[in-house]
Scaffold this motif. Structure first.
Motif, PDB file in Angstrom:
ATOM      1  N   PRO A 134      -7.970 -38.920 -47.311  1.00 31.56           N
ATOM      2  CA  PRO A 134      -7.752 -38.782 -48.745  1.00 31.56           C
ATOM      3  C   PRO A 134      -7.399 -40.091 -49.450  1.00 31.56           C
ATOM      4  CG  PRO A 134      -5.870 -37.934 -47.538  1.00 31.56           C
ATOM      5  CD  PRO A 134      -6.928 -38.241 -46.519  1.00 31.56           C
ATOM      6  N   LEU A 135      -7.846 -40.179 -50.702  1.00 31.34           N
ATOM      7  CA  LEU A 135      -7.488 -41.267 -51.601  1.00 31.34           C
ATOM      8  C   LEU A 135      -7.142 -40.662 -52.955  1.00 31.34           C
ATOM      9  CD1 LEU A 135     -10.189 -44.039 -50.926  1.00 31.34           C
ATOM     10  CD2 LEU A 135      -7.774 -44.061 -50.252  1.00 31.34           C
ATOM     11  N   PRO A 136      -6.429 -41.400 -53.800  1.00 36.53           N
ATOM     12  CA  PRO A 136      -6.194 -40.902 -55.152  1.00 36.53           C
ATOM     13  C   PRO A 136      -7.490 -40.925 -55.952  1.00 36.53           C
ATOM     14  CG  PRO A 136      -5.403 -43.152 -54.933  1.00 36.53           C
ATOM     15  CD  PRO A 136      -5.779 -42.701 -53.556  1.00 36.53           C
ATOM     16  N   HIS A 137      -7.540 -40.175 -57.035  1.00 36.77           N
ATOM     17  CA  HIS A 137      -8.724 -40.215 -57.889  1.00 36.77           C
ATOM     18  C   HIS A 137      -8.786 -41.568 -58.592  1.00 36.77           C
ATOM     19  CE1 HIS A 137     -11.510 -39.318 -61.148  1.00 36.77           C
ATOM     20  NE2 HIS A 137     -11.912 -38.290 -60.419  1.00 36.77           N
ATOM     21  N   PRO A 138      -9.961 -42.216 -58.642  1.00 32.83           N
ATOM     22  CA  PRO A 138     -10.062 -43.573 -59.209  1.00 32.83           C
ATOM     23  C   PRO A 138     -10.183 -43.595 -60.730  1.00 32.83           C
ATOM     24  CG  PRO A 138     -12.190 -42.903 -58.378  1.00 32.83           C
ATOM     25  CD  PRO A 138     -11.235 -41.778 -58.032  1.00 32.83           C
ATOM     26  N   SER A 139      -9.392 -42.804 -61.417  1.00 28.51           N
ATOM     27  CA  SER A 139      -9.448 -42.750 -62.877  1.00 28.51           C
ATOM     28  C   SER A 139      -8.428 -43.700 -63.485  1.00 28.51           C
ATOM     29  CB  SER A 139      -9.167 -41.326 -63.357  1.00 28.51           C
ATOM     30  OG  SER A 139      -8.946 -41.315 -64.766  1.00 28.51           O
ATOM     31  N   PRO A 140      -8.781 -44.395 -64.578  1.00 31.07           N
ATOM     32  CA  PRO A 140      -7.800 -45.247 -65.266  1.00 31.07           C
ATOM     33  C   PRO A 140      -6.599 -44.454 -65.768  1.00 31.07           C
ATOM     34  CG  PRO A 140     -10.026 -45.731 -66.016  1.00 31.07           C
ATOM     35  CD  PRO A 140     -10.112 -44.485 -65.186  1.00 31.07           C
ATOM     36  N   LEU A 141      -6.771 -43.154 -65.953  1.00 34.15           N
ATOM     37  CA  LEU A 141      -5.663 -42.308 -66.393  1.00 34.15           C
ATOM     38  C   LEU A 141      -4.635 -42.110 -65.287  1.00 34.15           C
ATOM     39  CD1 LEU A 141      -7.673 -39.577 -68.349  1.00 34.15           C
ATOM     40  CD2 LEU A 141      -6.531 -41.613 -69.264  1.00 34.15           C
TER      41      LEU A 141
ATOM     42  N   GLY B 144     -23.643 -26.962 -42.744  1.00 33.64           N
ATOM     43  CA  GLY B 144     -24.986 -26.659 -42.284  1.00 33.64           C
ATOM     44  C   GLY B 144     -26.048 -27.695 -42.567  1.00 33.64           C
ATOM     45  N   CYS B 145     -25.813 -28.561 -43.560  1.00 33.54           N
ATOM     46  CA  CYS B 145     -26.851 -29.520 -43.956  1.00 33.54           C
ATOM     47  C   CYS B 145     -26.529 -30.956 -43.553  1.00 33.54           C
ATOM     48  CB  CYS B 145     -27.073 -29.455 -45.467  1.00 33.54           C
ATOM     49  SG  CYS B 145     -27.639 -27.840 -46.073  1.00 33.54           S
ATOM     50  N   TRP B 146     -25.287 -31.343 -43.737  1.00 31.77           N
ATOM     51  CA  TRP B 146     -24.874 -32.708 -43.419  1.00 31.77           C
ATOM     52  C   TRP B 146     -24.364 -32.773 -41.984  1.00 31.77           C
ATOM     53  CZ3 TRP B 146     -19.488 -34.918 -44.427  1.00 31.77           C
ATOM     54  CH2 TRP B 146     -19.456 -36.296 -44.171  1.00 31.77           C
ATOM     55  N   GLN B 147     -24.712 -33.826 -41.278  1.00 31.21           N
ATOM     56  CA  GLN B 147     -24.301 -33.975 -39.885  1.00 31.21           C
ATOM     57  C   GLN B 147     -23.057 -34.833 -39.721  1.00 31.21           C
ATOM     58  OE1 GLN B 147     -27.828 -35.552 -38.052  1.00 31.21           O
ATOM     59  NE2 GLN B 147     -28.965 -33.632 -38.237  1.00 31.21           N
ATOM     60  N   GLY B 148     -22.669 -35.569 -40.757  1.00 29.58           N
ATOM     61  CA  GLY B 148     -21.468 -36.397 -40.688  1.00 29.58           C
ATOM     62  C   GLY B 148     -20.213 -35.542 -40.758  1.00 29.58           C
ATOM     63  N   ARG B 149     -19.089 -36.099 -40.332  1.00 29.48           N
ATOM     64  CA  ARG B 149     -17.843 -35.322 -40.314  1.00 29.48           C
ATOM     65  C   ARG B 149     -16.637 -36.128 -40.789  1.00 29.48           C
ATOM     66  NH1 ARG B 149     -20.919 -31.946 -40.705  1.00 29.48           N
ATOM     67  NH2 ARG B 149     -21.442 -30.228 -39.292  1.00 29.48           N
ATOM     68  N   LYS B 150     -16.863 -37.302 -41.355  1.00 26.04           N
ATOM     69  CA  LYS B 150     -15.773 -38.105 -41.911  1.00 26.04           C
ATOM     70  C   LYS B 150     -15.885 -38.082 -43.433  1.00 26.04           C
ATOM     71  CE  LYS B 150     -15.625 -41.171 -37.877  1.00 26.04           C
ATOM     72  NZ  LYS B 150     -15.748 -42.583 -37.399  1.00 26.04           N
ATOM     73  N   VAL B 151     -14.836 -37.595 -44.096  1.00 23.08           N
ATOM     74  CA  VAL B 151     -14.903 -37.376 -45.539  1.00 23.08           C
ATOM     75  C   VAL B 151     -13.759 -38.087 -46.252  1.00 23.08           C
ATOM     76  CG1 VAL B 151     -15.033 -35.668 -47.385  1.00 23.08           C
ATOM     77  CG2 VAL B 151     -15.866 -35.089 -45.099  1.00 23.08           C
ATOM     78  N   ILE B 152     -14.098 -38.932 -47.216  1.00 19.61           N
ATOM     79  CA  ILE B 152     -13.110 -39.521 -48.112  1.00 19.61           C
ATOM     80  C   ILE B 152     -13.000 -38.608 -49.320  1.00 19.61           C
ATOM     81  CG2 ILE B 152     -12.552 -41.471 -49.612  1.00 19.61           C
ATOM     82  CD1 ILE B 152     -13.973 -43.296 -47.641  1.00 19.61           C
ATOM     83  N   THR B 153     -11.849 -37.965 -49.462  1.00 18.84           N
ATOM     84  CA  THR B 153     -11.630 -37.063 -50.594  1.00 18.84           C
ATOM     85  C   THR B 153     -10.909 -37.820 -51.703  1.00 18.84           C
ATOM     86  OG1 THR B 153      -9.508 -36.274 -49.693  1.00 18.84           O
ATOM     87  CG2 THR B 153     -11.501 -35.060 -49.074  1.00 18.84           C
ATOM     88  N   LEU B 154     -11.244 -37.508 -52.952  1.00 15.78           N
ATOM     89  CA  LEU B 154     -10.693 -38.221 -54.102  1.00 15.78           C
ATOM     90  C   LEU B 154      -9.830 -37.292 -54.936  1.00 15.78           C
ATOM     91  CD1 LEU B 154     -13.923 -40.189 -55.062  1.00 15.78           C
ATOM     92  CD2 LEU B 154     -11.962 -41.015 -53.732  1.00 15.78           C
ATOM     93  N   GLY B 155      -8.524 -37.419 -54.775  1.00 11.00           N
ATOM     94  CA  GLY B 155      -7.601 -36.613 -55.546  1.00 11.00           C
ATOM     95  C   GLY B 155      -7.072 -35.403 -54.792  1.00 11.00           C
ATOM     96  N   ARG B 156      -5.945 -34.884 -55.275  1.00 14.56           N
ATOM     97  CA  ARG B 156      -5.266 -33.773 -54.619  1.00 14.56           C
ATOM     98  C   ARG B 156      -6.122 -32.507 -54.596  1.00 14.56           C
ATOM     99  NH1 ARG B 156      -2.139 -29.484 -56.384  1.00 14.56           N
ATOM    100  NH2 ARG B 156      -0.511 -28.785 -54.906  1.00 14.56           N
ATOM    101  N   GLU B 157      -6.721 -32.142 -55.750  1.00 14.96           N
ATOM    102  CA  GLU B 157      -7.500 -30.910 -55.818  1.00 14.96           C
ATOM    103  C   GLU B 157      -8.636 -30.902 -54.808  1.00 14.96           C
ATOM    104  OE1 GLU B 157      -8.871 -29.659 -59.637  1.00 14.96           O
ATOM    105  OE2 GLU B 157      -7.079 -30.406 -60.647  1.00 14.96           O
TER     106      GLU B 157
END
Length: 227
Positions: free
Chosen positions: A195-202, A133-146
């Motif tokens: 999707p991308l992996p989470h950018p954590s050093p762990l 409802g607020c954002w008009q964009g529709r391309k999302v880079i998700t970080l991590g499986r969850e």
């Protein structure tokens, strides 16, 4: 883009009933523990980043994706938009104003442990309202499986199954997945998830590869100095 006051107050009401907010960290930086940490960005920003939840630095600055993991994202974004390495911390803050930012739950949990599914389900209608409802964009880079699988919360079974099936693909960090996010009142929007992996050093398996994976993603989504 500022957060609609009605939506902001809804976040605050939910937060007051939430156990597990790291109140001590908010107090350390004289921050309101009930105020959602959402970076937003331009309403018409074509690309958004979607993460799990804020950390200590996010509380300190009142901005998402500003800590160590977020800096990896911002470094790649700066390089894509400016064609040169990011010079300093202030530049990382400034480059963030070009995209949309959000998290599954916009509050720092104690110990930086992931919020349980029950909490993500509670905040899902509010975050979905923000995205649809607020954002008009529709391309999302998700970080991590969850975060990627968050798009199946409170959605039909076939949507959840499609997300699960996509995540099992070996090329999940190169391909993309289209999904529809429906609100309780029937409104909905279709998003292209990258999707991308989470950018954590762990995350040792993917941490070293993250900058190149992000570079390719941003090129795919048309984010670049020479686009």
């Amino acid at each position: 883009m500022s957060l609609d006051d009605t939506l902001r107050q809804a976040f605050r009401r939910e937060a007051r009933m939430l156990d597990g907010i790291d109140v001590d960290t908010y107090r350390q930086f004289d921050r309101d523990p009930f105020e959602p940490i959402i970076g937003l960005g331009p309403r018409d920003a074509p690309v958004g980043f979607f993460g799990r939840d804020p950390g200590k630095q996010e509380v300190k600055w009142g901005e998402p994706f500003i800590g160590s993991g977020g800096q990896k994202v911002r470094q790649g974004l700066y390089l894509a938009l400016q064609g040169e390495p990011m010079p300093d911390f202030e530049a990382s803050r400034e480059v963030g104003r070009h995209v949309f930012w959000a998290n599954t739950v916009p509050y720092k949990p104690v110990g930086n442990k992931a919020w349980p599914m029950s909490v993500k389900k509670r905040f899902q209608p509010l975050m979905a309202e923000l995205l649809v409802g607020c954002w008009q964009g529709r391309k999302v880079i998700t970080l991590g499986r969850e975060v990627f699988l968050w798009f199946g919360i409170n959605q039909p079974r076939k949507v959840r199954q499609a997300l699960d099936e996509y995540w099992r693909r070996e090329d999940r960090f190169e391909a993309s997945h289209t999904t529809t996010l429906a609100l309780e009142d029937g409104r909905k929007a279709t998003f292209e998830l990258a999707p991308l992996p989470h950018p954590s050093p762990l995350n040792q398996i993917w941490f070293k590869r993250f900058p190149q994976l992000l570079k390719v993603r941003l090129e795919q989504l048309g984010m670049g100095k020479c686009r």
